[in-house]
Design a protein around this motif. Structure first.
Motif, PDB file in Angstrom:
ATOM      1  N   LEU A   6      10.108  44.514   7.861  1.00  0.00           N
ATOM      2  CA  LEU A   6       9.301  44.702   8.910  1.00  0.00           C
ATOM      3  C   LEU A   6       8.160  45.567   8.693  1.00  0.00           C
ATOM      4  O   LEU A   6       7.270  45.829   9.667  1.00  0.00           O
ATOM      5  CB  LEU A   6      10.557  45.977   9.582  1.00  0.00           C
ATOM      6  CG  LEU A   6      11.772  45.447   9.924  1.00  0.00           C
ATOM      7  CD1 LEU A   6      12.581  46.572  10.769  1.00  0.00           C
ATOM      8  CD2 LEU A   6      11.716  44.279  11.076  1.00  0.00           C
ATOM      9  N   LEU A  11       7.749  48.845  13.402  1.00  0.00           N
ATOM     10  CA  LEU A  11       8.966  49.233  14.132  1.00  0.00           C
ATOM     11  C   LEU A  11       8.459  50.430  15.098  1.00  0.00           C
ATOM     12  O   LEU A  11       8.025  51.356  14.552  1.00  0.00           O
ATOM     13  CB  LEU A  11       9.994  49.857  13.464  1.00  0.00           C
ATOM     14  CG  LEU A  11      11.316  49.976  13.996  1.00  0.00           C
ATOM     15  CD1 LEU A  11      12.403  49.622  13.229  1.00  0.00           C
ATOM     16  CD2 LEU A  11      11.258  51.581  14.238  1.00  0.00           C
ATOM     17  N   TRP A  27      16.501  54.219   7.655  1.00  0.00           N
ATOM     18  CA  TRP A  27      15.577  53.227   7.404  1.00  0.00           C
ATOM     19  C   TRP A  27      14.404  53.487   6.145  1.00  0.00           C
ATOM     20  O   TRP A  27      14.185  52.737   5.394  1.00  0.00           O
ATOM     21  CB  TRP A  27      14.650  52.937   8.507  1.00  0.00           C
ATOM     22  CG  TRP A  27      15.739  52.437   9.775  1.00  0.00           C
ATOM     23  CD1 TRP A  27      16.857  51.826   9.604  1.00  0.00           C
ATOM     24  CD2 TRP A  27      15.212  52.744  11.001  1.00  0.00           C
ATOM     25  NE1 TRP A  27      17.233  51.506  10.924  1.00  0.00           N
ATOM     26  CE2 TRP A  27      16.518  52.081  11.723  1.00  0.00           C
ATOM     27  CE3 TRP A  27      14.391  53.275  11.871  1.00  0.00           C
ATOM     28  CZ2 TRP A  27      16.641  51.899  13.140  1.00  0.00           C
ATOM     29  CZ3 TRP A  27      14.393  53.187  13.242  1.00  0.00           C
ATOM     30  CH2 TRP A  27      15.645  52.655  13.911  1.00  0.00           C
ATOM     31  N   LEU A  32      11.838  50.939   4.500  1.00  0.00           N
ATOM     32  CA  LEU A  32      10.911  50.769   5.652  1.00  0.00           C
ATOM     33  C   LEU A  32       9.682  51.887   5.272  1.00  0.00           C
ATOM     34  O   LEU A  32      10.079  52.962   4.840  1.00  0.00           O
ATOM     35  CB  LEU A  32      11.558  51.145   7.026  1.00  0.00           C
ATOM     36  CG  LEU A  32      10.539  51.004   7.958  1.00  0.00           C
ATOM     37  CD1 LEU A  32      10.332  49.784   8.315  1.00  0.00           C
ATOM     38  CD2 LEU A  32      11.366  51.487   9.438  1.00  0.00           C
ATOM     39  N   VAL A  37       5.976  52.624  10.973  1.00  0.00           N
ATOM     40  CA  VAL A  37       6.930  53.341  11.803  1.00  0.00           C
ATOM     41  C   VAL A  37       6.105  53.949  12.906  1.00  0.00           C
ATOM     42  O   VAL A  37       4.889  54.830  12.616  1.00  0.00           O
ATOM     43  CB  VAL A  37       7.828  54.319  11.220  1.00  0.00           C
ATOM     44  CG1 VAL A  37       8.630  54.995  12.539  1.00  0.00           C
ATOM     45  CG2 VAL A  37       8.714  53.803  10.097  1.00  0.00           C
ATOM     46  N   PRO A  63       5.332  44.538  17.864  1.00  0.00           N
ATOM     47  CA  PRO A  63       6.212  45.062  16.829  1.00  0.00           C
ATOM     48  C   PRO A  63       7.046  44.227  16.883  1.00  0.00           C
ATOM     49  O   PRO A  63       7.586  43.516  17.690  1.00  0.00           O
ATOM     50  CB  PRO A  63       6.574  46.588  17.149  1.00  0.00           C
ATOM     51  CG  PRO A  63       6.775  46.536  18.833  1.00  0.00           C
ATOM     52  CD  PRO A  63       5.231  45.629  19.142  1.00  0.00           C
ATOM     53  N   VAL A  65      10.142  45.155  15.998  1.00  0.00           N
ATOM     54  CA  VAL A  65      11.247  46.064  16.625  1.00  0.00           C
ATOM     55  C   VAL A  65      10.897  47.098  17.386  1.00  0.00           C
ATOM     56  O   VAL A  65      10.018  47.900  17.150  1.00  0.00           O
ATOM     57  CB  VAL A  65      12.409  46.295  15.680  1.00  0.00           C
ATOM     58  CG1 VAL A  65      13.722  46.725  16.420  1.00  0.00           C
ATOM     59  CG2 VAL A  65      12.811  45.165  14.770  1.00  0.00           C
ATOM     60  N   VAL A  67      12.988  50.254  19.164  1.00  0.00           N
ATOM     61  CA  VAL A  67      14.253  50.843  19.114  1.00  0.00           C
ATOM     62  C   VAL A  67      14.270  51.972  20.317  1.00  0.00           C
ATOM     63  O   VAL A  67      13.375  52.638  20.274  1.00  0.00           O
ATOM     64  CB  VAL A  67      14.601  51.405  17.880  1.00  0.00           C
ATOM     65  CG1 VAL A  67      16.049  52.068  17.847  1.00  0.00           C
ATOM     66  CG2 VAL A  67      14.570  50.382  16.571  1.00  0.00           C
ATOM     67  N   THR A  89       9.291  40.744  20.038  1.00  0.00           N
ATOM     68  CA  THR A  89      10.046  41.968  19.504  1.00  0.00           C
ATOM     69  C   THR A  89      11.144  41.948  20.000  1.00  0.00           C
ATOM     70  O   THR A  89      11.725  42.025  21.130  1.00  0.00           O
ATOM     71  CB  THR A  89       9.076  42.794  20.495  1.00  0.00           C
ATOM     72  OG1 THR A  89       7.558  42.833  20.170  1.00  0.00           O
ATOM     73  CG2 THR A  89       9.629  44.394  20.160  1.00  0.00           C
ATOM     74  N   LEU A 147      19.561  46.814  10.356  1.00  0.00           N
ATOM     75  CA  LEU A 147      19.078  48.297  10.833  1.00  0.00           C
ATOM     76  C   LEU A 147      20.156  49.319  10.795  1.00  0.00           C
ATOM     77  O   LEU A 147      20.000  50.681  10.395  1.00  0.00           O
ATOM     78  CB  LEU A 147      18.139  48.346  11.905  1.00  0.00           C
ATOM     79  CG  LEU A 147      16.775  47.779  12.021  1.00  0.00           C
ATOM     80  CD1 LEU A 147      16.238  47.420  13.324  1.00  0.00           C
ATOM     81  CD2 LEU A 147      15.887  48.464  11.015  1.00  0.00           C
TER      82      LEU A 147
END
Length: 268
Positions: A6, A11, A27, A32, A37, A63, A65, A67, A89, A147
């Motif tokens: 990622l 993310l 993460w 990550l 982030v 992105p 992901v 969340v 995404t 994740l």
């Protein structure tokens, strides 16, 4: 799947409270990069910006992901602000009670995975249940699973309507166990133990029994029987606890049914 994949696209984490923060910590420990982030939170942890994480700044256009880890009561105000992400995404939700349909209204072309983790995720001992929508490919679900594996175990559901029972059992379950510790400690005090000693015994007993239940290759009923000598002290206690009318089984059925019903109400 390696979540370090990622790092190239990033993310976005919306909500960095207790659960979002636990996920983020997991993460970062699992590869990550902080620079990948992007956190959106009105009250972020002070140390995050020092790690190189983007806090309430400009978000990437696409992105890997997104969340969403905010309380369900806040979702109506949050989703319209996030709408616009597309098929590239993955949208991963960890909010109780908010249905996949609600996310599909905001992200009509996105793969969506709904998850229900629990608070032991904060120490890497959580368990999460996941279910994807029709647009979520096997790779999307595998990414969501990776994740969540960063903070514990993961199970996959067959149907979304199972998630209310999961929420009632494992999502809310830690609170039931904490109350069990409280009740055991109070009962010990009633039998003459000091509060500190009784609480220490209750905590260690529940923690040890839980660990044994997870790691032993035996059914919990068999483990219970192993501790119970005919006519002994455990048998005397279990007569009260296992009473079909007034014991733990009917109480737990009512407890989980009430929590599941509340989950269904939140989803309406």
């Amino acid at each position: 799947m390696d979540i370090s994949a990622l790092n190239a696209r990033g993310l976005v984490l919306v909500g960095c409270g207790r659960m979002g923060g636990a996920l983020l910590d997991g993460w970062l420990k699992n590869g990550l990069e902080p620079g990948a982030v992007y956190v959106v939170d009105p009250n972020p942890r002070a140390e995050l910006s020092g790690l190189g994480i983007s806090i309430n700044g400009e978000l990437p256009k696409s992105p890997a992901v997104l969340v969403i880890a905010v309380k369900p009561q806040m979702m109506a105000g949050v989703l319209p602000q996030l709408a616009g992400y597309g098929a590239d995404t993955l949208v991963l939700s960890v909010a109780a009670g908010v249905t996949i349909a609600a996310y599909e209204a905001a992200f009509p072309t996105s793969p969506i995975v709904r998850a229900m983790p629990n608070t032991p995720a904060a120490i890497g001992q959580g368990i999460s249940a996941i279910i994807g929508n029709d647009k979520a490919s096997a790779a999307d679900v595998a990414l969501a699973e990776a994740l969540l594996l960063a903070v514990g175990r993961v199970v996959r559901l067959d149907r979304e309507d199972q998630i209310d029972a999961v929420t009632a059992l494992s999502g809310s379950g830690p609170a039931y166990v904490f109350h069990l510790i409280e009740a055991m400690a109070a009962a010990g005090v009633a039998e003459g133990l000091s509060p500190d000693l009784s609480l220490a015994l209750a905590r260690a007993t529940v923690a040890g029994a839980g660990a044994l239940a997870v790691h032993a290759d035996e059914d919990p009923a068999k483990l219970r029987e192993n501790v119970t000598s005919p006519g002994g002290t455990t048998a005397a206690g279990l007569r009260e606890l296992m009473d079909p009318e007034t014991g733990l089984p009917p109480l737990m059925r009512r407890t989980i049914a009430a929590a599941a019903e509340r989950g269904r109400e939140l989803g309406k």
